[in-house]
Design an enzyme around this catalytic site. Sequence first.
Site, PDB file in Angstrom:
ATOM      1  N   SER A 252       0.795  -1.228   0.000  1.00 39.97           N
ATOM      2  CA  SER A 252       0.000   0.000   0.000  1.00 39.97           C
ATOM      3  C   SER A 252       0.825   1.275   0.000  1.00 39.97           C
ATOM      4  CB  SER A 252      -0.928   0.013   1.204  1.00 39.97           C
ATOM      5  OG  SER A 252      -0.191   0.186   2.396  1.00 39.97           O
TER       6      SER A 252
ATOM      7  N   HIS B 248      -5.407  -4.422  -1.477  1.00 38.89           N
ATOM      8  CA  HIS B 248      -5.287  -3.278  -2.383  1.00 38.89           C
ATOM      9  C   HIS B 248      -5.498  -3.663  -3.844  1.00 38.89           C
ATOM     10  CE1 HIS B 248      -4.113  -0.315   0.582  1.00 38.89           C
ATOM     11  NE2 HIS B 248      -3.554  -1.333   1.211  1.00 38.89           N
TER      12      HIS B 248
ATOM     13  N   LYS C  14     -12.335  -1.029   0.509  1.00 40.95           N
ATOM     14  CA  LYS C  14     -11.604  -0.177  -0.432  1.00 40.95           C
ATOM     15  C   LYS C  14     -12.370  -0.156  -1.761  1.00 40.95           C
ATOM     16  CE  LYS C  14      -7.250  -0.801   2.026  1.00 40.95           C
ATOM     17  NZ  LYS C  14      -7.209   0.515   2.707  1.00 40.95           N
TER      18      LYS C  14
END
Lengths: 336, 336
Positions: free
Chosen positions: A121, A149, A180
């Site tokens: 990240s 991610h 996310k």
Amino acid sequence: MEETLRAAGAGAGGTRNISGNSHVHLMLEQELADLHGREAALIFTSGYVANDAALSTLARELPGIVVFSDAYNHASMIAGIRNSRAEKYIFRHNDPADLARCLDRVPAGRPKLVCFESVYSMDGDIAPIGELCDVADRFGAMTYLDEVHAVGLYGPRGGGIAERDGVMHRPTVIQGTLGKALGTIGGYIAGSAALVDFLRSHAPGFIFTTSLPPALAAGALAAIRHLKASSAERDLHQRRAATLKRRLAEAGLPVMPSPSHIVPVLIGDPVLCKAVCDELLQRHRIYVQPINYPTVPRGTERLRLTPTPLHSDADIEALVVGLSDVWTQLTLRRAS
Amino acid sequence: MEETLRAAGAGAGGTRNISGNSHVHLMLEQELADLHGREAALIFTSGYVANDAALSTLARELPGIVVFSDAYNHASMIAGIRNSRAEKYIFRHNDPADLARCLDRVPAGRPKLVCFESVYSMDGDIAPIGELCDVADRFGAMTYLDEVHAVGLYGPRGGGIAERDGVMHRPTVIQGTLGKALGTIGGYIAGSAALVDFLRSHAPGFIFTTSLPPALAAGALAAIRHLKASSAERDLHQRRAATLKRRLAEAGLPVMPSPSHIVPVLIGDPVLCKAVCDELLQRHRIYVQPINYPTVPRGTERLRLTPTPLHSDADIEALVVGLSDVWTQLTLRRAS
């Protein structure tokens, strides 16, 4: 290993212990299992909790297990591994050869678990998943891949980097987040039915907590289904990131090389890092995240830019112009 | 202690490190601080995470600290204390004299933290908060009170048992949940500004995770404000619990004595416990939670009934009639 898990998790299939098990939770778990090509999946309160609960439980409950952890793994994986108190080795970041050296130091008979991420990240770099799995297989080790991610963002159906790279079948466990790309909150692991039932029966961080609100589970379910069918958002996302990197470089701003949608700009000082963000907000009405220690090592303080598919060319220009102005104002160094 | 906390958390006031800090998060934290009469509050992903993160961080970061934990504390407090690896003593459940004996075994100079709950979720019994705080004060110990099963449900403004009993100002930290009476998900701690900033700066389970979705924070905020102003739900809740206990006893069902809204019915066998719930669901369309090991000790398996203010007399009668029928069918023992 599968036998140990099956014996210890037997009979737990498909339920939560006390309550909180709605139809939409089961549908979401089935959808996640399908997304990653696994038999089953289990939802946790967050990605952090999924890593902490799954890793601490696996590495505490499997007798004699040794954990091998990438040096740049996220705080939540480190928490899970620490809390298990299992013996552990840290291998060099994204380095299959160093992983092999570490694995070779442990007797062949002991169970082993190799933990790493796909997209990191803070640097935005990407793991050689297939090579790491090759090494793990050579030593009979299980693998645990954090795709937090990458889920929704990479792969033809949004299954992550493992799907994009054609190696989705290889890790023993795939972990991800609903918070996310999928836009709600919550985390999960996907794996064999035996492994999922084992965690369902043994992970305190799953058992002794409130289930995800059904509305959030339904939101995540809709997002996964949409992103399985549509690559338009993923394509646009990658184009936005490429444009941003190119424009930053053209403006002489010290953009750090990254093969992903994460675009770090190096500052190297915590006070300046905060000052850049403050100036950018006050003078140009743009909010950017200053990333300081303990999130990154001291001396590598940075801005972390993550464009969305909906940022326009004009947005990117405004950011680059604003950053250039702040760079001049604070007399920061340009990239050579 | 306050000085140590203040020095280590300095400058963190009021923010999240990277993002996720919206106006409604700050309003919710202010409302929670006000609810418990504290300077500040901090929201976590869940009540479990609040206990794990706060206790593991406090007991790991404060040099030389010793933890004193009630024998019946919840799994999330146990996780936090274990994960801190601090020295610990388990004192007898709700026993101030045994707490004093434990505290007396540790040198006066070492910092101490006493951890307990107000309402215990499986027996429904209530802690003598004032007496436990008296003992803690005598030994210069900090106190950490888990009000998860009492927030919103007890006290003139829903501040919990500590508010009801006039001792809300006494614990160093009050912990609670947004996922039970307040109807959303999330957890929190309330305490001094220095303590809250210390946790904000040092708790990985707070720093490295996604902030609560603003819609959930707004829902919790509305619930707290409503329950601060209205005692109607609390009064009705207590009357419903009293009626249920009386009717179970009149039917000769082995209701366990409890001074709270939690109404356990003893079965004492995990297979029978599950069978009772299955029969009740299949024959009477009533869903009740079977509570087995590891949630309660083996041999004390039980049903846990928790009426809401909206359960009617007819609902209670249907439950008692249904349970009586299942009791007869499975030839279970009646209370003497």
